[in-house]
Design an enzyme around this catalytic site. Structure first.
Site: not given
Length: 196
Positions: A105, A147-148, A151
Site C-alpha cells: 500500500c 484493496h482500494e 480504503h
C-alpha cells in the site's frame, strides 16, 4: 500536481468516505492529480483518503500487470488497458474461492503481506462523468478494486492479517506513522516530530 500521500496512522485513513455528487469542487483536477500522484509513486491504485480527502473516490490502473507471466493470455489482454475511476462505489457481491496475493500500500511503504480475498466481485459505481455502472470483475482486477474499496471504508490491508503478523509489523507501522522511513515519493506523516 503530485499530492503527498498520507501515511499509516493518519485518522483520515480510518474514516468511511462520504458520497459526492458531480458538483464536488474541482473533481476533474482532483482525479487528474490522483493519477499523477499514483504514477509518481509507481502505484496501481489510489483512493482519495490516501491523499487526505475522506470521500468515496478511488482509481485503478492494472496495466502494469500486462507482463505478469502468472496471468492467462485473456487476463493479460484484459488488464492491458484497464484504467478506471470509481465514484460512490458499493460492492454488491464478493464470491468465489479466497486466494492469497502479496499486497502492499502506498500509505504503508515497505510492508508487503499475503492477504486473502474472494476471487470475483460485483460492484456498482459512477465513472468520472457520473455515468452509473454495475460490473463484475475477477482475478487481479477484482483484487486491486477490493484493496482500494477498503480504503473508502476506512479499512487497511494490514487489518486483514493474523494477530501474529500484526505483532511482527507493529514497530514498522509505528516508524511509518512517525516518518522514520525514507519513501521514494512525497508523504505526509501524522506523528512526525515538527522541525524547529
Amino acid at each position: 500536481m503530485v499530492l503527498p500521500i498520507v501515511a499509516y496512522g493518519d485518522p483520515v485513513l480510518r474514516k468511511k468516505g462520504k458520497e459526492i455528487d458531480k458538483d464536488y469542487p474541482k473533481l476533474d483536477t482532483l482525479i487528474e492529480n490522483m493519477f499523477e500522484t499514483m504514477y509518481g509513486a509507481r502505484g496501481i491504485g489510489l483512493a482519495a483518503p490516501q491523499v487526505g480527502f475522506p470521500i468515496r473516490l478511488f482509481l485503478v490502473d492494472a496495466t502494469p500487470f500486462h507482463d505478469d507471466e502468472d496471468l492467462t493470455e485473456d487476463e493479460r489482454a484484459f488488464v492491458s488497458d484497464f484504467k478506471k475511476v470509481f465514484i460512490n462505489a458499493t460492492i454488491l457481491k464478493e464470491e468465489g474461492d479466497e486466494w492469497a496475493f502479496n499486497e502492499g500500500c502506498l500509505s504503508i511503504p515497505d510492508i508487503n503481506e499475503d492477504v486473502f480475498r474472494k476471487s470475483t466481485i460485483t460492484i456498482e459505481y459512477y465513472d468520472e462523468n457520473f455515468k452509473k455502472h454495475t460490473d463484475t470483475f475477477d482475478g487481479i482486477v477484482a483484487r486491486i478494486i477490493q484493496h482500494e474499496y477498503d480504503h473508502i471504508e476506512g479499512i487497511l490491508f494490514t487489518d486483514k492479517l493474523s494477530a501474529l503478523k500484526k505483532r511482527f509489523i507493529k514497530n514498522k507501522l509505528t516508524n511509518i506513522s512517525k516518518g522514520k522511513i525514507e519513501p521514494k515519493y512525497r508523504m505526509r506523516f501524522p506523528l512526525a516530530k515538527k522541525k524547529r
